[in-house]
Write a protein that holds these residues in place. Structure first.
Motif, PDB file in Angstrom:
ATOM      1  N   LEU A 161      79.440   5.921  91.712  1.00 22.25           N
ATOM      2  CA  LEU A 161      78.504   6.986  91.252  1.00 22.25           C
ATOM      3  C   LEU A 161      79.032   7.835  90.531  1.00 22.25           C
ATOM      4  N   ASP A 162      78.092   8.794  89.883  1.00 25.22           N
ATOM      5  CA  ASP A 162      78.680   9.936  89.189  1.00 25.22           C
ATOM      6  C   ASP A 162      79.135  10.988  89.981  1.00 25.22           C
ATOM      7  N   GLN A 163      80.312  11.257  89.724  1.00 26.78           N
ATOM      8  CA  GLN A 163      81.153  12.313  90.374  1.00 26.78           C
ATOM      9  C   GLN A 163      80.851  13.538  90.575  1.00 26.78           C
ATOM     10  N   ASP A 164      79.802  14.298  89.789  1.00 29.20           N
ATOM     11  CA  ASP A 164      79.119  15.280  89.766  1.00 29.20           C
ATOM     12  C   ASP A 164      77.941  15.270  90.680  1.00 29.20           C
ATOM     13  N   LEU A 165      77.448  14.574  91.332  1.00 29.49           N
ATOM     14  CA  LEU A 165      76.339  14.447  92.196  1.00 29.49           C
ATOM     15  C   LEU A 165      76.607  15.252  93.399  1.00 29.49           C
ATOM     16  N   ILE A 166      75.720  15.562  94.312  1.00 27.42           N
ATOM     17  CA  ILE A 166      75.722  16.307  95.401  1.00 27.42           C
ATOM     18  C   ILE A 166      75.002  15.322  96.282  1.00 27.42           C
ATOM     19  N   MET A 167      75.654  15.090  97.362  1.00 30.40           N
ATOM     20  CA  MET A 167      74.994  14.053  98.453  1.00 30.40           C
ATOM     21  C   MET A 167      74.268  14.900  99.453  1.00 30.40           C
ATOM     22  N   LEU A 168      72.879  14.881  99.784  1.00 33.03           N
ATOM     23  CA  LEU A 168      72.308  15.662 100.669  1.00 33.03           C
ATOM     24  C   LEU A 168      72.041  14.740 101.669  1.00 33.03           C
ATOM     25  N   LEU A 169      72.602  15.371 102.944  1.00 34.41           N
ATOM     26  CA  LEU A 169      72.238  14.661 104.194  1.00 34.41           C
ATOM     27  C   LEU A 169      71.307  15.456 105.035  1.00 34.41           C
ATOM     28  N   VAL A 170      70.211  14.855 105.362  1.00 32.66           N
ATOM     29  CA  VAL A 170      69.085  15.280 105.925  1.00 32.66           C
ATOM     30  C   VAL A 170      69.230  14.953 107.337  1.00 32.66           C
ATOM     31  N   THR A 171      69.140  16.175 108.074  1.00 35.40           N
ATOM     32  CA  THR A 171      69.263  16.207 109.507  1.00 35.40           C
ATOM     33  C   THR A 171      68.141  17.062 110.143  1.00 35.40           C
ATOM     34  N   GLY A 172      68.393  17.265 111.446  1.00 36.99           N
ATOM     35  CA  GLY A 172      67.270  17.913 112.248  1.00 36.99           C
ATOM     36  C   GLY A 172      67.556  19.518 112.122  1.00 36.99           C
ATOM     37  N   GLY A 173      66.716  20.446 112.443  1.00 36.97           N
ATOM     38  CA  GLY A 173      66.822  21.834 112.232  1.00 36.97           C
ATOM     39  C   GLY A 173      66.338  22.489 110.959  1.00 36.97           C
ATOM     40  N   HIS A 174      67.148  23.812 110.794  1.00 32.55           N
ATOM     41  CA  HIS A 174      66.889  24.208 109.400  1.00 32.55           C
ATOM     42  C   HIS A 174      68.177  24.518 108.793  1.00 32.55           C
ATOM     43  N   GLY A 175      67.928  25.057 107.568  1.00 32.36           N
ATOM     44  CA  GLY A 175      69.033  25.774 106.931  1.00 32.36           C
ATOM     45  C   GLY A 175      69.855  24.546 106.113  1.00 32.36           C
ATOM     46  N   THR A 176      71.073  24.855 105.263  1.00 27.06           N
ATOM     47  CA  THR A 176      71.831  24.116 104.686  1.00 27.06           C
ATOM     48  C   THR A 176      73.166  24.473 104.839  1.00 27.06           C
ATOM     49  N   ALA A 177      74.346  23.657 104.919  1.00 28.24           N
ATOM     50  CA  ALA A 177      75.654  23.781 105.163  1.00 28.24           C
ATOM     51  C   ALA A 177      76.381  22.852 104.420  1.00 28.24           C
ATOM     52  N   GLU A 178      77.763  23.378 103.708  1.00 24.72           N
ATOM     53  CA  GLU A 178      78.389  22.271 103.142  1.00 24.72           C
ATOM     54  C   GLU A 178      78.786  21.225 104.076  1.00 24.72           C
ATOM     55  N   VAL A 179      79.476  20.200 103.780  1.00 22.75           N
ATOM     56  CA  VAL A 179      79.889  19.275 104.728  1.00 22.75           C
ATOM     57  C   VAL A 179      81.305  18.924 104.064  1.00 22.75           C
ATOM     58  N   PRO A 180      82.484  19.106 104.971  1.00 24.52           N
ATOM     59  CA  PRO A 180      83.582  18.568 104.260  1.00 24.52           C
ATOM     60  C   PRO A 180      83.686  16.954 104.051  1.00 24.52           C
TER      61      PRO A 180
ATOM     62  N   PRO B 105      80.797  15.494  96.842  1.00 25.15           N
ATOM     63  CA  PRO B 105      80.157  16.956  97.545  1.00 25.15           C
ATOM     64  C   PRO B 105      79.096  16.649  98.440  1.00 25.15           C
ATOM     65  N   ALA B 106      79.107  17.104  99.591  1.00 26.64           N
ATOM     66  CA  ALA B 106      77.977  16.687 100.282  1.00 26.64           C
ATOM     67  C   ALA B 106      77.580  18.265 101.051  1.00 26.64           C
ATOM     68  N   VAL B 107      76.073  18.436 101.184  1.00 28.98           N
ATOM     69  CA  VAL B 107      75.537  19.275 101.867  1.00 28.98           C
ATOM     70  C   VAL B 107      74.387  18.968 102.980  1.00 28.98           C
ATOM     71  N   ARG B 108      74.600  19.458 104.164  1.00 30.07           N
ATOM     72  CA  ARG B 108      73.679  19.242 105.226  1.00 30.07           C
ATOM     73  C   ARG B 108      72.476  19.949 105.249  1.00 30.07           C
ATOM     74  N   CYS B 109      71.292  19.463 104.950  1.00 37.50           N
ATOM     75  CA  CYS B 109      69.967  20.121 104.981  1.00 37.50           C
ATOM     76  C   CYS B 109      69.118  19.667 106.155  1.00 37.50           C
ATOM     77  N   GLY B 110      68.765  20.740 106.874  1.00 34.40           N
ATOM     78  CA  GLY B 110      67.598  20.423 108.017  1.00 34.40           C
ATOM     79  C   GLY B 110      66.547  19.898 107.406  1.00 34.40           C
ATOM     80  N   PHE B 111      65.672  19.097 107.813  1.00 34.58           N
ATOM     81  CA  PHE B 111      64.445  18.453 107.705  1.00 34.58           C
ATOM     82  C   PHE B 111      63.372  19.569 107.349  1.00 34.58           C
ATOM     83  N   ARG B 112      63.352  20.576 107.835  1.00 40.08           N
ATOM     84  CA  ARG B 112      62.683  21.791 107.886  1.00 40.08           C
ATOM     85  C   ARG B 112      62.813  22.495 106.772  1.00 40.08           C
ATOM     86  N   THR B 113      63.937  22.229 106.202  1.00 41.37           N
ATOM     87  CA  THR B 113      64.567  23.165 104.889  1.00 41.37           C
ATOM     88  C   THR B 113      64.263  22.545 103.582  1.00 41.37           C
TER      89      THR B 113
END
Length: 115
Positions: free
Chosen positions: A9-28, A33-41
């Motif tokens: 995979l292209d190393q510049d992509l961001i993986m977006l992990l869809v979870t419950g809740g809202h808001g976004t947060a970086e994931v170690p 690079p990964a970001v958690r994103c609430g489904f509502r967000t």
């Protein structure tokens, strides 16, 4: 486990992990690079800001399922890769086909523990 190894995979992509809740947060993450994103967000603005190359969710989450995620991604203009992680499924190909049919603009794959 994803269908495609991270090294391909292209190393510049961001993986977006869809979870419950809202808001976004970086994931170690040691890989992508990964970001958690609430489904509502999960909105067009969030996608525009993060520009994920890969979106990942569980088959079922709190207050959403993968079909709803796929439909939302399609509705807000995402046309990339969507990976669904599940435990054991009797017919993963059928589940993948149903979700892919609901969101034909996405590259949908279901990964599950077989056996």
């Amino acid at each position: 486990m994803f269908d495609q190894p991270a090294v391909l995979l292209d190393q510049d992509l961001i993986m977006l992990l869809v979870t419950g809740g809202h808001g976004t947060a970086e994931v170690p993450s040691p890989g992508l690079p990964a970001v958690r994103c609430g489904f509502r967000t999960l909105t067009a603005d969030t996608l525009k800001e993060l520009s994920p190359g890969l979106v990942v969710s569980g088959l079922m989450g709190p207050h959403f399922d993968a079909l709803e995620v796929a439909e939302r991604l399609q509705a807000i203009g995402y046309g990339g890769t969507y990976r669904i992680v599940a435990d054991r499924l009797a017919d993963p190909e059928m589940v993948q086909a149903e979700i892919a049919d609901a969101a034909p603009g996405l590259d949908v794959r279901v990964s599950c523990r077989c056996g």
